[in-house]
Design a protein around this motif. Structure first.
Motif, mmCIF file in Angstrom:
data_model
loop_
_atom_site.group_PDB
_atom_site.id
_atom_site.type_symbol
_atom_site.label_atom_id
_atom_site.label_comp_id
_atom_site.label_asym_id
_atom_site.label_seq_id
_atom_site.Cartn_x
_atom_site.Cartn_y
_atom_site.Cartn_z
ATOM 1 N N LEU A 85 122.202 39.476 108.400
ATOM 2 C CA LEU A 85 123.159 39.906 107.390
ATOM 3 C C LEU A 85 123.918 41.149 107.830
ATOM 4 C CD1 LEU A 85 124.281 39.597 104.499
ATOM 5 C CD2 LEU A 85 122.404 41.035 103.729
ATOM 6 N N GLU A 86 123.213 42.083 108.437
ATOM 7 C CA GLU A 86 123.818 43.360 108.801
ATOM 8 C C GLU A 86 123.452 43.758 110.225
ATOM 9 O OE1 GLU A 86 124.229 46.145 105.152
ATOM 10 O OE2 GLU A 86 122.153 45.472 105.252
ATOM 11 N N ASP A 87 123.735 42.912 111.158
ATOM 12 C CA ASP A 87 123.348 43.145 112.543
ATOM 13 C C ASP A 87 123.923 44.445 113.097
ATOM 14 O OD1 ASP A 87 122.078 42.376 115.049
ATOM 15 O OD2 ASP A 87 124.124 42.002 115.766
ATOM 16 N N ALA A 88 125.212 44.657 112.945
ATOM 17 C CA ALA A 88 125.839 45.868 113.502
ATOM 18 C C ALA A 88 125.259 47.127 112.874
ATOM 19 C CB ALA A 88 127.354 45.820 113.299
ATOM 20 N N VAL A 89 125.036 47.101 111.591
ATOM 21 C CA VAL A 89 124.486 48.271 110.905
ATOM 22 C C VAL A 89 123.066 48.552 111.377
ATOM 23 C CG1 VAL A 89 123.774 49.205 108.671
ATOM 24 C CG2 VAL A 89 125.941 47.982 108.873
ATOM 25 N N THR A 90 122.229 47.528 111.440
ATOM 26 C CA THR A 90 120.844 47.758 111.868
ATOM 27 C C THR A 90 120.785 48.224 113.315
ATOM 28 O OG1 THR A 90 120.535 45.407 112.348
ATOM 29 C CG2 THR A 90 119.809 46.173 110.199
ATOM 30 N N GLN A 91 121.660 47.702 114.163
ATOM 31 C CA GLN A 91 121.697 48.142 115.558
ATOM 32 C C GLN A 91 122.081 49.616 115.655
ATOM 33 O OE1 GLN A 91 120.762 46.424 118.285
ATOM 34 N NE2 GLN A 91 120.196 44.708 116.983
ATOM 35 N N ASN A 92 123.121 50.007 114.949
ATOM 36 C CA ASN A 92 123.580 51.396 114.992
ATOM 37 C C ASN A 92 122.574 52.356 114.356
ATOM 38 O OD1 ASN A 92 125.975 50.988 116.419
ATOM 39 N ND2 ASN A 92 127.071 50.453 114.560
ATOM 40 N N MET A 93 122.006 51.983 113.240
ATOM 41 C CA MET A 93 121.019 52.846 112.574
ATOM 42 C C MET A 93 119.756 52.999 113.414
ATOM 43 S SD MET A 93 122.247 54.106 109.830
ATOM 44 C CE MET A 93 120.768 54.720 109.071
ATOM 45 N N ILE A 149 119.530 56.035 115.552
ATOM 46 C CA ILE A 149 119.265 57.313 114.879
ATOM 47 C C ILE A 149 117.794 57.436 114.493
ATOM 48 C CG2 ILE A 149 119.809 58.706 112.835
ATOM 49 C CD1 ILE A 149 122.570 57.262 112.866
ATOM 50 N N CYS A 150 117.249 56.387 113.933
ATOM 51 C CA CYS A 150 115.848 56.391 113.520
ATOM 52 C C CYS A 150 115.318 54.961 113.563
ATOM 53 C CB CYS A 150 115.688 56.978 112.121
ATOM 54 S SG CYS A 150 116.526 56.033 110.837
ATOM 55 N N GLN A 151 114.021 54.863 113.597
ATOM 56 C CA GLN A 151 113.421 53.532 113.646
ATOM 57 C C GLN A 151 113.538 52.870 112.274
ATOM 58 O OE1 GLN A 151 109.209 53.391 114.397
ATOM 59 N NE2 GLN A 151 109.348 51.312 115.170
ATOM 60 N N ILE A 152 114.093 51.695 112.259
ATOM 61 C CA ILE A 152 114.186 50.937 111.014
ATOM 62 C C ILE A 152 113.634 49.542 111.249
ATOM 63 C CG2 ILE A 152 116.165 52.191 110.092
ATOM 64 C CD1 ILE A 152 117.885 49.781 110.923
ATOM 65 N N ARG A 153 113.179 48.959 110.192
ATOM 66 C CA ARG A 153 112.674 47.590 110.245
ATOM 67 C C ARG A 153 113.298 46.809 109.094
ATOM 68 N NH1 ARG A 153 108.178 47.802 113.661
ATOM 69 N NH2 ARG A 153 107.176 49.840 113.703
ATOM 70 N N PRO A 154 114.263 45.960 109.420
ATOM 71 C CA PRO A 154 114.802 45.099 108.360
ATOM 72 C C PRO A 154 113.761 44.039 108.021
ATOM 73 C CG PRO A 154 115.920 44.706 110.455
ATOM 74 C CD PRO A 154 114.928 45.792 110.683
ATOM 75 N N ILE A 155 113.218 44.116 106.844
ATOM 76 C CA ILE A 155 112.081 43.257 106.488
ATOM 77 C C ILE A 155 112.473 42.061 105.633
ATOM 78 C CG2 ILE A 155 110.358 45.060 106.752
ATOM 79 C CD1 ILE A 155 110.457 45.440 103.720
ATOM 80 N N GLY A 156 113.748 41.855 105.480
ATOM 81 C CA GLY A 156 114.185 40.699 104.708
ATOM 82 C C GLY A 156 114.461 41.067 103.277
ATOM 83 N N LEU A 157 114.963 40.131 102.581
ATOM 84 C CA LEU A 157 115.282 40.313 101.178
ATOM 85 C C LEU A 157 113.995 40.471 100.386
ATOM 86 C CD1 LEU A 157 117.415 40.358 98.998
ATOM 87 C CD2 LEU A 157 117.301 37.878 98.933
#
Length: 186
Positions: A7-15, A18-26
């Motif tokens: 859904l937000e590939d570019a945003v998760t890549q860029n973020m 800066i810091c570790q994030i884990r997109p865990i789904g809806l």
């Protein structure tokens, strides 16, 4: 994060730089029962009585407050005299609804939303077209994503305009027709 990479590939890549994030789904949550006396079943039973794709679901979340002129009720929060009688069984007004269940219901044709993140995610996961009416903050970006990127609806007005004008009934009707029955319907 309450999102997923597709859904937000570019945003998760860029973020991630800066810091570790884990997109865990809806994160679909179990609805919390209302303390207002309105039960889930009241709303769902009413939807069950309606024809396929015949209901417009309108919800602006728990924070958005429309201008008094935009509302159809008075300062006291009381509906205009005779409103419920005129609406009859054609409409249902509730203080709280199980939004995920409502959006997944086959009688719901579209969703008029303020475009808060949870509403945006729930609209996308349900596949219901939206009429976006963002008020402030991330709602404007979310509306742009829904309309211009994911192409699942229309925006009632351009960002920045909402503060200085009243959206007319005819504009709302045009948006509703566009998302439900025009050649652009999603």
């Amino acid at each position: 994060m309450d999102t997923f990479e597709e859904l937000e590939d570019a945003v998760t890549q860029n973020m991630s730089k800066i810091c570790q994030i884990r997109p865990i789904g809806l994160l679909l949550k179990k609805p919390i029962p209302s303390t207002s006396g309105v039960s889930d079943s009241d709303c769902i039973e009413w939807l069950d009585s309606k024809a396929l794709s015949s209901v417009v679901y309108v919800c602006f979340g728990s924070i958005v407050q429309l201008k008094q002129q935009q509302k159809t009720y008075k300062d006291s929060g009381v509906l205009p005299e005779g409103f419920l009688g005129k609406a009859g069984d054609q409409g249902k007004l509730v203080e709280w609804s199980p939004q995920e269940q409502v959006l997944a219901h086959p009688s719901v044709a579209c969703f008029v939303t303020h475009c808060g993140w949870n509403s945006t995610m729930e609209a996308l996961s349900s596949g219901v077209p939206v009429v976006a009416f963002p008020q402030f903050g991330d709602q404007v970006t979310n509306a742009k994503l829904l309309v211009d990127v994911f192409k699942v609806g229309v925006c009632m007005c351009r960002s920045g305009e909402v503060e200085n004008r009243i959206v007319s009934r005819s504009e709302l009707e045009q948006c509703l027709r566009e998302v439900t029955s025009s050649s652009k319907a999603v």
